[in-house]
Design a protein around this motif. Structure first.
Motif, PDB file in Angstrom:
ATOM      1  N   SER A   1      -0.550   3.788  -2.875  1.00  0.00           N
ATOM      2  CA  SER A   1      -1.591   4.487  -3.639  1.00  0.00           C
ATOM      3  C   SER A   1      -2.358   5.462  -2.755  1.00  0.00           C
ATOM      4  N   GLN A   2      -2.689   5.052  -1.553  1.00  0.00           N
ATOM      5  CA  GLN A   2      -3.404   5.921  -0.618  1.00  0.00           C
ATOM      6  C   GLN A   2      -2.541   7.119  -0.222  1.00  0.00           C
ATOM      7  N   ALA A   3      -1.258   6.884   0.008  1.00  0.00           N
ATOM      8  CA  ALA A   3      -0.356   7.972   0.378  1.00  0.00           C
ATOM      9  C   ALA A   3      -0.221   8.970  -0.777  1.00  0.00           C
ATOM     10  N   ALA A   4      -0.132   8.471  -1.983  1.00  0.00           N
ATOM     11  CA  ALA A   4      -0.018   9.353  -3.147  1.00  0.00           C
ATOM     12  C   ALA A   4      -1.297  10.157  -3.340  1.00  0.00           C
ATOM     13  N   ALA A   5      -2.442   9.540  -3.119  1.00  0.00           N
ATOM     14  CA  ALA A   5      -3.714  10.249  -3.254  1.00  0.00           C
ATOM     15  C   ALA A   5      -3.836  11.359  -2.221  1.00  0.00           C
ATOM     16  N   LYS A   6      -3.405  11.102  -1.000  1.00  0.00           N
ATOM     17  CA  LYS A   6      -3.448  12.138   0.033  1.00  0.00           C
ATOM     18  C   LYS A   6      -2.509  13.281  -0.311  1.00  0.00           C
ATOM     19  N   ALA A   7      -1.370  12.958  -0.890  1.00  0.00           N
ATOM     20  CA  ALA A   7      -0.386  13.990  -1.246  1.00  0.00           C
ATOM     21  C   ALA A   7      -0.907  14.869  -2.378  1.00  0.00           C
TER      22      ALA A   7
END
Length: 125
Positions: free
Chosen positions: A31-37
């Motif tokens: 979820s954090q990686a997707a938010a950063k992307a």
């Protein structure tokens, strides 16, 4: 016998607990990686989904649109709103879903409009 049964139950609970904790950590990291992307607009879009309780994809499916054009949204909204009017035998529940879908898509359009505008500069010195 009861002691062994209790040990088996405790060990099983520990295994399930560890697996659940690991899955939760992986989901949080993804979820954090997707938010950063997605960046800033993604955060705003996620906030809009949270507030309205409806994802962008769900709203597009309800109003049967593929692109975010205000004209198409309004046309489909008006048609579906009239068809689902309770006075003509429609469903109030479906009509409310149509309204929420339009609100969600309008919010997404405003987010996209904000992202396209250049940041205002303060020229006062």
């Amino acid at each position: 016998m009861a002691r062994y049964l209790a040990q088996i139950i405790v060990m099983g609970a520990q295994v399930v607990g560890r697996a659940f904790a690991r899955a939760l950590q992986q989901e949080y990291a993804a979820s954090q990686a997707a938010a950063k992307a997605r960046g800033r607009s993604g955060q705003q879009s996620a906030a809009a989904s949270s507030i309205t309780g409806m994802s962008l994809q769900e709203a597009q499916q309800i109003l049967n649109i593929s692109t975010l054009s205000p004209e198409e949204i309004q046309k489909n909204y008006e048609h579906l709103f009239k068809v689902n009017d309770k006075s003509v035998g429609g469903s109030f529940y479906l009509q409310s879903k149509v309204v929420r879908a339009k609100e969600r898509l309008d919010e997404e359009l405003s987010i996209q409009t904000q992202d396209k505008q250049p940041p205002e500069r303060n020229t006062e010195t």
